[in-house]
Design a protein around this motif. Structure first.
Motif, PDB file in Angstrom:
ATOM      1  N   ARG A   1      -1.741  33.788  35.489  1.00 58.78           N
ATOM      2  CA  ARG A   1      -1.310  32.643  34.684  1.00 58.78           C
ATOM      3  C   ARG A   1      -2.479  31.796  34.180  1.00 58.78           C
ATOM      4  NH1 ARG A   1       2.230  35.460  34.537  1.00 58.78           N
ATOM      5  NH2 ARG A   1       4.335  35.281  35.402  1.00 58.78           N
ATOM      6  N   THR A   2      -3.649  31.894  34.800  1.00 56.26           N
ATOM      7  CA  THR A   2      -4.777  31.053  34.402  1.00 56.26           C
ATOM      8  C   THR A   2      -5.971  31.909  34.006  1.00 56.26           C
ATOM      9  OG1 THR A   2      -5.660  30.878  36.662  1.00 56.26           O
ATOM     10  CG2 THR A   2      -4.024  29.239  35.985  1.00 56.26           C
ATOM     11  N   ALA A   3      -6.737  31.399  33.041  1.00 57.38           N
ATOM     12  CA  ALA A   3      -7.941  32.119  32.603  1.00 57.38           C
ATOM     13  C   ALA A   3      -8.933  32.266  33.740  1.00 57.38           C
ATOM     14  CB  ALA A   3      -8.573  31.384  31.430  1.00 57.38           C
ATOM     15  N   GLY A   4      -8.991  31.277  34.625  1.00 58.81           N
ATOM     16  CA  GLY A   4      -9.917  31.360  35.749  1.00 58.81           C
ATOM     17  C   GLY A   4      -9.620  32.519  36.661  1.00 58.81           C
ATOM     18  N   ALA A   5      -8.339  32.727  36.985  1.00 60.66           N
ATOM     19  CA  ALA A   5      -7.964  33.849  37.845  1.00 60.66           C
ATOM     20  C   ALA A   5      -8.226  35.180  37.151  1.00 60.66           C
ATOM     21  CB  ALA A   5      -6.500  33.736  38.244  1.00 60.66           C
ATOM     22  N   MET A   6      -7.944  35.239  35.847  1.00 59.05           N
ATOM     23  CA  MET A   6      -8.200  36.471  35.089  1.00 59.05           C
ATOM     24  C   MET A   6      -9.685  36.795  35.079  1.00 59.05           C
ATOM     25  SD  MET A   6      -5.755  35.759  31.779  1.00 59.05           S
ATOM     26  CE  MET A   6      -4.046  35.263  31.972  1.00 59.05           C
ATOM     27  N   ALA A   7     -10.496  35.789  34.746  1.00 61.32           N
ATOM     28  CA  ALA A   7     -11.937  36.004  34.670  1.00 61.32           C
ATOM     29  C   ALA A   7     -12.521  36.339  36.034  1.00 61.32           C
ATOM     30  CB  ALA A   7     -12.617  34.760  34.094  1.00 61.32           C
ATOM     31  N   GLY A   8     -11.990  35.715  37.088  1.00 64.73           N
ATOM     32  CA  GLY A   8     -12.486  36.007  38.426  1.00 64.73           C
ATOM     33  C   GLY A   8     -12.274  37.452  38.817  1.00 64.73           C
ATOM     34  N   ALA A   9     -11.093  37.992  38.488  1.00 58.47           N
ATOM     35  CA  ALA A   9     -10.811  39.391  38.803  1.00 58.47           C
ATOM     36  C   ALA A   9     -11.702  40.334  38.012  1.00 58.47           C
ATOM     37  CB  ALA A   9      -9.338  39.689  38.528  1.00 58.47           C
ATOM     38  N   LEU A  10     -12.018  39.959  36.765  1.00 57.86           N
ATOM     39  CA  LEU A  10     -12.908  40.783  35.953  1.00 57.86           C
ATOM     40  C   LEU A  10     -14.352  40.668  36.429  1.00 57.86           C
ATOM     41  CD1 LEU A  10     -11.428  39.900  32.447  1.00 57.86           C
ATOM     42  CD2 LEU A  10     -11.269  42.123  33.571  1.00 57.86           C
ATOM     43  N   ALA A  11     -14.757  39.464  36.790  1.00 62.25           N
ATOM     44  CA  ALA A  11     -16.152  39.237  37.185  1.00 62.25           C
ATOM     45  C   ALA A  11     -16.515  39.962  38.465  1.00 62.25           C
ATOM     46  CB  ALA A  11     -16.409  37.735  37.339  1.00 62.25           C
ATOM     47  N   ASP A  12     -15.577  40.037  39.418  1.00 62.56           N
ATOM     48  CA  ASP A  12     -15.904  40.741  40.666  1.00 62.56           C
ATOM     49  C   ASP A  12     -15.531  42.219  40.611  1.00 62.56           C
ATOM     50  OD1 ASP A  12     -13.174  40.958  41.149  1.00 62.56           O
ATOM     51  OD2 ASP A  12     -13.128  39.458  42.733  1.00 62.56           O
TER      52      ASP A  12
END
Length: 421
Positions: A315-326
């Protein structure tokens, strides 16, 4: 998987905006994927309609790098819902091509999800339902679904050929890929599950035999479309049913498909009897966490080198980006947000806060609210509104929506039955 050397200091929207290259060599322009939602926008005899062109034209302008259609059936005798589109031949090539052109605007990938429902068929819709084995639904759902007939080996071979034939037609129409629906309790999922598949021949018994069907479907599709055309799968992490498909077996299936060269594995979970894909637990209580299947994806990433997508709960860009970043996954799957806001992806990609909130859809009828039927009914109404050029209604009553859908579904089912009489 790839392109993972971007600086950790990048903004969430910059991480999500990165392109992704599939094993077959095709590129997806960003990491947002519209996951499949069943549109049921075909005709009574399961042909294409212009509404699908209108709907996908709107989504292709919404920013997602990849659009995956919902529930395109490979056999008109085996529908999942009334008014499914079925692809058996080239009769609808003109409209299919128009759909492909609309869905691939703005350098968007548009894939068709190919499906056979097996036994997960509303009572009375098809002449009969078939499955790997004649296992009924649990007691409270038997009013909606009949006990299936066990498939013969000749029928299994026919279904596998239909998957390949439909994929070749999809490619000819101009779509940029296909996805096998191997999740949510439909036929491929049924073959994988020891609860639903109790065969004693080469298509059942051991885990290796139970995954023979999905591997053969993939091989025949790949043979039909070639090595540079994306072939993906949507797969359950687990069925969340006693005696069903487990996370251990799911990992084994992913490894086997990776060895075959599958381009993307979208991880979901559950069935109509245990609808984990909607974030709803067996108790009917909704999960409050984002990305329902992310932990499984992290385990899969450590075990298998294959592109991964997770759908459900982001639901949030932060959670999406976090999953991609790690490097937990490669693509972010979204469904319900795009049913109530077709520009949701653009909102995420430009760093703006979403203006819609995904809420639990309930009727107040407990046994219905514990199944996926309500979610499917409510969101399908929003898709039909957009297919008519209208805006969704995010605040529509769950109970009112369910009643209207049931009335319409009964009428459509009767139409389908009369057509086949």
């Amino acid at each position: 998987m790839n392109q993972k050397d971007s600086p950790a200091s990048q903004t969430p929207e910059a991480l999500i905006n990165r392109p992704f290259i599939l094993p077959c060599g095709q590129e997806i322009k960003n990491r947002l994927m519209k996951s499949a939602m069943s549109e049921a926008l075909g005709t009574v005899d399961n042909h294409m309609t212009p509404g699908l062109v209108t709907l996908y034209d709107r989504w292709a302008g919404g920013g997602a790098g990849l659009l995956v259609s919902g529930n395109v059936m490979i056999d008109r005798r085996a529908l999942g819902e009334p008014y499914n589109v079925a692809i058996e031949d080239e009769q609808d090539m003109a409209l299919l091509s128009a759909w492909a052109r609309a869905g691939t605007k703005n350098n968007t990938q548009c894939w068709i999800q190919l499906n056979h429902p097996g036994k997960q068929v509303p009572r009375g819709l098809n002449t009969e339902s078939v499955a790997p084995s004649a296992i009924p639904f649990r007691k409270e759902l038997q009013r909606f679904f009949v006990t299936p007939r066990e498939m013969t080996e000749a029928e299994i071979e026919d279904v596998l050929d239909r998957f390949a034939r439909a994929a070749s037609i999809v490619k000819k129409a101009g779509f940029t890929g296909v996805q096998i629906h191997g999740a949510h309790g439909y036929l491929v999922s049924q073959f994988l599950s020891p609860h639903h598949n109790r065969r004693t021949d080469a298509w059942g018994g051991s885990a290796q035999n139970r995954r023979r069907f999905v591997l053969e479907a993939y091989r025949r599709i790949r043979s039909a479309v070639g090595t540079s055309f994306p072939v993906a799968i949507k797969l359950n992490s687990a069925d969340f049913q006693r005696g069903g498909f487990s996370e251990t077996e799911s990992m084994e299936v992913i490894a086997a498909l990776a060895a075959e060269g599958v381009d993307l594995v979208e991880i979901s979970g559950g069935t109509y009897e245990a609808p984990a894909m909607s974030g709803r637990k067996a108790s009917g209580i909704d999960s409050e966490r984002e990305a329902y299947f992310l932990e499984f994806a992290k385990s899969a990433r450590k075990a298998v080198k294959v592109p991964l997508a997770v759908t459900g709960g982001f639901r949030t860009a932060g959670a999406m980006a976090g999953a991609l970043a790690d490097d937990s996954l490669d693509m972010i799957g979204m469904a319900r947000p795009l049913a109530v806001d077709p520009d949701y992806a653009n909102t995420i990609l430009t760093g703006r806060p979403p203006t819609v909130t995904i809420r639990p859809i309930t009727t107040g009828i407990r046994f219905l609210d514990k199944t996926a039927l309500m979610e499917v009914a409510w969101y399908s109404r929003q898709l039909r509104r957009m297919a008519k050029g209208k805006n969704p209604r995010p605040n529509e009553s769950g109970l009112v929506s369910f009643i209207k859908v049931m009335v319409a579904s009964t009428w459509r089912t009767n139409q389908t039955r009369r057509l086949r009489a």
